[in-house]
Design a protein around this motif. Structure first.
Motif, PDB file in Angstrom:
ATOM      1  N   GLY A  85      47.668 -19.318  16.207  1.00  0.00           N
ATOM      2  CA  GLY A  85      47.674 -19.527  17.651  1.00  0.00           C
ATOM      3  C   GLY A  85      48.336 -18.391  18.409  1.00  0.00           C
ATOM      4  O   GLY A  85      47.782 -17.877  19.387  1.00  0.00           O
ATOM      5  N   VAL A  86      49.511 -17.951  17.958  1.00  0.00           N
ATOM      6  CA  VAL A  86      50.227 -16.909  18.696  1.00  0.00           C
ATOM      7  C   VAL A  86      49.553 -15.547  18.532  1.00  0.00           C
ATOM      8  O   VAL A  86      49.554 -14.721  19.455  1.00  0.00           O
ATOM      9  CB  VAL A  86      51.708 -16.844  18.265  1.00  0.00           C
ATOM     10  N   VAL A  87      48.941 -15.300  17.383  1.00  0.00           N
ATOM     11  CA  VAL A  87      48.245 -14.029  17.175  1.00  0.00           C
ATOM     12  C   VAL A  87      47.007 -13.950  18.065  1.00  0.00           C
ATOM     13  O   VAL A  87      46.758 -12.929  18.727  1.00  0.00           O
ATOM     14  CB  VAL A  87      47.861 -13.856  15.690  1.00  0.00           C
ATOM     15  N   LEU A  88      46.242 -15.028  18.127  1.00  0.00           N
ATOM     16  CA  LEU A  88      45.055 -15.042  18.988  1.00  0.00           C
ATOM     17  C   LEU A  88      45.448 -14.952  20.460  1.00  0.00           C
ATOM     18  O   LEU A  88      44.762 -14.294  21.261  1.00  0.00           O
ATOM     19  CB  LEU A  88      44.229 -16.312  18.729  1.00  0.00           C
ATOM     20  N   PHE A  89      46.541 -15.591  20.813  1.00  0.00           N
ATOM     21  CA  PHE A  89      47.043 -15.511  22.188  1.00  0.00           C
ATOM     22  C   PHE A  89      47.376 -14.070  22.559  1.00  0.00           C
ATOM     23  O   PHE A  89      47.044 -13.598  23.657  1.00  0.00           O
ATOM     24  CB  PHE A  89      48.279 -16.401  22.336  1.00  0.00           C
ATOM     25  N   ALA A  90      48.018 -13.362  21.639  1.00  0.00           N
ATOM     26  CA  ALA A  90      48.385 -11.972  21.903  1.00  0.00           C
ATOM     27  C   ALA A  90      47.158 -11.085  22.036  1.00  0.00           C
ATOM     28  O   ALA A  90      47.062 -10.266  22.957  1.00  0.00           O
ATOM     29  CB  ALA A  90      49.290 -11.453  20.778  1.00  0.00           C
ATOM     30  N   VAL A  91      46.197 -11.260  21.127  1.00  0.00           N
ATOM     31  CA  VAL A  91      45.024 -10.377  21.106  1.00  0.00           C
ATOM     32  C   VAL A  91      44.078 -10.644  22.267  1.00  0.00           C
ATOM     33  O   VAL A  91      43.587  -9.701  22.914  1.00  0.00           O
ATOM     34  CB  VAL A  91      44.273 -10.526  19.766  1.00  0.00           C
ATOM     35  N   ALA A 108      37.409  -2.092  21.702  1.00  0.00           N
ATOM     36  CA  ALA A 108      36.751  -1.143  20.797  1.00  0.00           C
ATOM     37  C   ALA A 108      37.760  -0.436  19.894  1.00  0.00           C
ATOM     38  O   ALA A 108      37.370   0.207  18.913  1.00  0.00           O
ATOM     39  CB  ALA A 108      35.971  -0.110  21.611  1.00  0.00           C
ATOM     40  N   ASN A 109      39.027  -0.580  20.217  1.00  0.00           N
ATOM     41  CA  ASN A 109      40.078   0.094  19.461  1.00  0.00           C
ATOM     42  C   ASN A 109      40.376  -0.663  18.163  1.00  0.00           C
ATOM     43  O   ASN A 109      40.585  -1.882  18.174  1.00  0.00           O
ATOM     44  CB  ASN A 109      41.344   0.192  20.317  1.00  0.00           C
ATOM     45  N   GLY A 110      40.412   0.048  17.056  1.00  0.00           N
ATOM     46  CA  GLY A 110      40.666  -0.594  15.768  1.00  0.00           C
ATOM     47  C   GLY A 110      42.017  -1.261  15.679  1.00  0.00           C
ATOM     48  O   GLY A 110      42.202  -2.237  14.939  1.00  0.00           O
ATOM     49  N   TYR A 115      45.576  -6.022  14.497  1.00  0.00           N
ATOM     50  CA  TYR A 115      46.653  -6.968  14.804  1.00  0.00           C
ATOM     51  C   TYR A 115      46.384  -8.347  14.194  1.00  0.00           C
ATOM     52  O   TYR A 115      47.309  -9.104  13.911  1.00  0.00           O
ATOM     53  CB  TYR A 115      46.827  -7.082  16.316  1.00  0.00           C
ATOM     54  N   LEU A 116      45.107  -8.660  13.972  1.00  0.00           N
ATOM     55  CA  LEU A 116      44.759  -9.950  13.372  1.00  0.00           C
ATOM     56  C   LEU A 116      45.254 -10.078  11.934  1.00  0.00           C
ATOM     57  O   LEU A 116      45.292 -11.178  11.381  1.00  0.00           O
ATOM     58  CB  LEU A 116      43.242 -10.160  13.427  1.00  0.00           C
ATOM     59  N   TYR A 125      52.665  -4.737  14.706  1.00  0.00           N
ATOM     60  CA  TYR A 125      53.482  -4.918  15.903  1.00  0.00           C
ATOM     61  C   TYR A 125      52.809  -4.476  17.191  1.00  0.00           C
ATOM     62  O   TYR A 125      53.267  -4.830  18.271  1.00  0.00           O
ATOM     63  CB  TYR A 125      54.801  -4.150  15.751  1.00  0.00           C
ATOM     64  N   PHE A 126      51.728  -3.704  17.124  1.00  0.00           N
ATOM     65  CA  PHE A 126      51.230  -3.037  18.321  1.00  0.00           C
ATOM     66  C   PHE A 126      49.802  -3.424  18.678  1.00  0.00           C
ATOM     67  O   PHE A 126      48.968  -3.702  17.805  1.00  0.00           O
ATOM     68  CB  PHE A 126      51.297  -1.513  18.127  1.00  0.00           C
ATOM     69  N   LEU A 127      49.545  -3.436  19.971  1.00  0.00           N
ATOM     70  CA  LEU A 127      48.208  -3.550  20.525  1.00  0.00           C
ATOM     71  C   LEU A 127      47.994  -2.357  21.457  1.00  0.00           C
ATOM     72  O   LEU A 127      48.930  -1.963  22.160  1.00  0.00           O
ATOM     73  CB  LEU A 127      48.034  -4.868  21.297  1.00  0.00           C
ATOM     74  N   PRO A 128      46.811  -1.776  21.471  1.00  0.00           N
ATOM     75  CA  PRO A 128      46.599  -0.524  22.213  1.00  0.00           C
ATOM     76  C   PRO A 128      46.851  -0.663  23.715  1.00  0.00           C
ATOM     77  O   PRO A 128      46.272  -1.514  24.374  1.00  0.00           O
ATOM     78  CB  PRO A 128      45.135  -0.174  21.925  1.00  0.00           C
ATOM     79  N   GLY A 129      47.765   0.171  24.227  1.00  0.00           N
ATOM     80  CA  GLY A 129      48.025   0.225  25.652  1.00  0.00           C
ATOM     81  C   GLY A 129      48.841  -0.916  26.215  1.00  0.00           C
ATOM     82  O   GLY A 129      49.008  -1.026  27.432  1.00  0.00           O
TER      83      GLY A 129
END
Length: 359
Positions: A85-91, A108-110, A115-116, A125-129
């Motif tokens: 749940g928290v991972v999908l919320f973040a992404v 489009a960024n790998g 992150y999944l 730990y990171f998501l682009p931008g």
């Protein structure tokens, strides 16, 4: 006399520990001096409390039902659904809203899809931008690093209990706790910059909390519980908090004082908080969502130059809401599903072996 083990203050302790983690992270996320307790970051103490309680409850659960498959189902359905749940919320919510990239480029960024991997306990730990301009930049959810360590302990319990089936589980757990803590102290003294990663997890950091899991198992013993005394524990805790120790001595002090206080409070006579969160346990959701919600709030409110206390109150309230949502929408339904699976006669017949009970 110690209260019945089924009547305890564990739920309120876990809630407070979650809030300690929120407070400690808040200091990092707005770049102020970290709040200390017993000479350590308050968030570190909160995590160690979680591991103490987890060691006790997980081992107790396995002792009560040593069916491997039933044990695995209970553990998987307790930790993984909330994590998903928290991972999908973040992404899919936080990322698209707060990234500085166009949404099409974000997806489009790998790194977005990488992150999944957190769902498989491979910490990212990171998501682009996302959160690039925050005082604590880029990190989406720094709390997730402890989950692979927790799952390692889930695996360790049946393995150790099977290997030492006829041994005294309390003695074995105590020896493991002490040996691992000595190793942790040695690394801190002689190799303070050590960093060894396995499957995305820094095992040196893991070693700082694993001993507390095994310490929790020690308190399953009635022979150990009889020495618990809340008044004495409070006195020792107050004296310890007033001391000014080096980091090495502080770690030794915490290793001794914290477990005694936590379990003295948990098993106090006539536990006053036994009904708190007895039906709804929000602590895991609080832990999961705290960091990411705090980053969001810092991103939104940073220009207003709020104090630590104001940030903490706002974030504590917001995180509690998300913890409740996680419980009611994800965790509790998952546990209900787990109970249905556990009723299967086929599952009940698999993976059973006898073990010596703890006295």
């Amino acid at each position: 006399m110690i209260a019945d083990s089924r009547k305890n203050n564990f739920n309120i302790i876990r809630f407070v520990a979650a809030m300690m983690v929120v407070l400690g992270h808040m200091c990092h996320l707005i770049a102020v001096d970290v709040s200390l307790f017993l000479g350590q970051a308050v968030s570190t103490i909160g995590v160690k409390i979680f591991f103490l309680i987890s060691g006790y409850l997980i081992a107790q659960s396995f002792l009560n039902d040593s069916n491997i498959f039933r044990y695995a189902v209970r553990r998987i359905f307790r930790i993984i659904p909330g994590l998903i749940g928290v991972v999908l919320f973040a992404v899919f919510v936080v990322g698209p809203v707060f990234t500085v990239l166009p949404v099409s480029e974000y997806f489009a960024n790998g790194m977005t899809w990488s992150y999944l991997k957190n769902i498989a306990l491979y910490v990212q730990y990171f998501l682009p931008g996302v959160f690039e301009a925050n005082p604590y930049p880029n990190a989406i959810n720094g709390s997730l690093w402890t989950l692979p360590v927790e799952v390692m302990m889930y695996v360790a319990v049946p393995v150790i209990f099977l290997l030492f089936r006829k041994g005294n589980k309390v003695v074995i757990a105590g020896v493991l706790a002490v040996v691992l803590e000595i190793a942790n102290l040695a690394i801190g003294k002689f190799r303070p910059d050590a960093f060894y990663v396995i499957y995305g997890t820094d095992m040196v950091s893991a070693l700082s909390i694993i001993p507390y899991f095994f310490l929790g198992i020690v308190f399953l013993s009635s022979k150990v519980k009889k020495y618990l005394n809340l008044q004495l524990a409070i006195g020792i805790l107050c004296i310890a908090e007033m001391m000014n120790f080096s980091s090495l001595k502080s770690e030794i002090m915490v290793f001794v004082v914290l477990p005694y206080f936590i379990f003295s409070f948990a098993f106090a006579e006539e536990p006053k908080f036994v009904k708190c969160f007895s039906k709804n346990d929000f602590s895991y959701g609080l832990y999961l969502y705290g960091f990411v919600i705090q980053q969001v709030i810092v991103k939104i409110l940073w220009e207003y130059q709020l104090t630590l206390n104001v940030y903490f109150v706002i974030c504590a309230c917001a995180t509690t809401v998300f913890g409740m949502l996680s419980w009611f929408l994800v965790e509790r339904p998952a546990q209900r599903l787990a109970k249905k699976i556990l009723k299967s006669e086929r599952v009940a017949k698999l993976g059973k072996f006898d073990i010596t009970k703890i006295e």
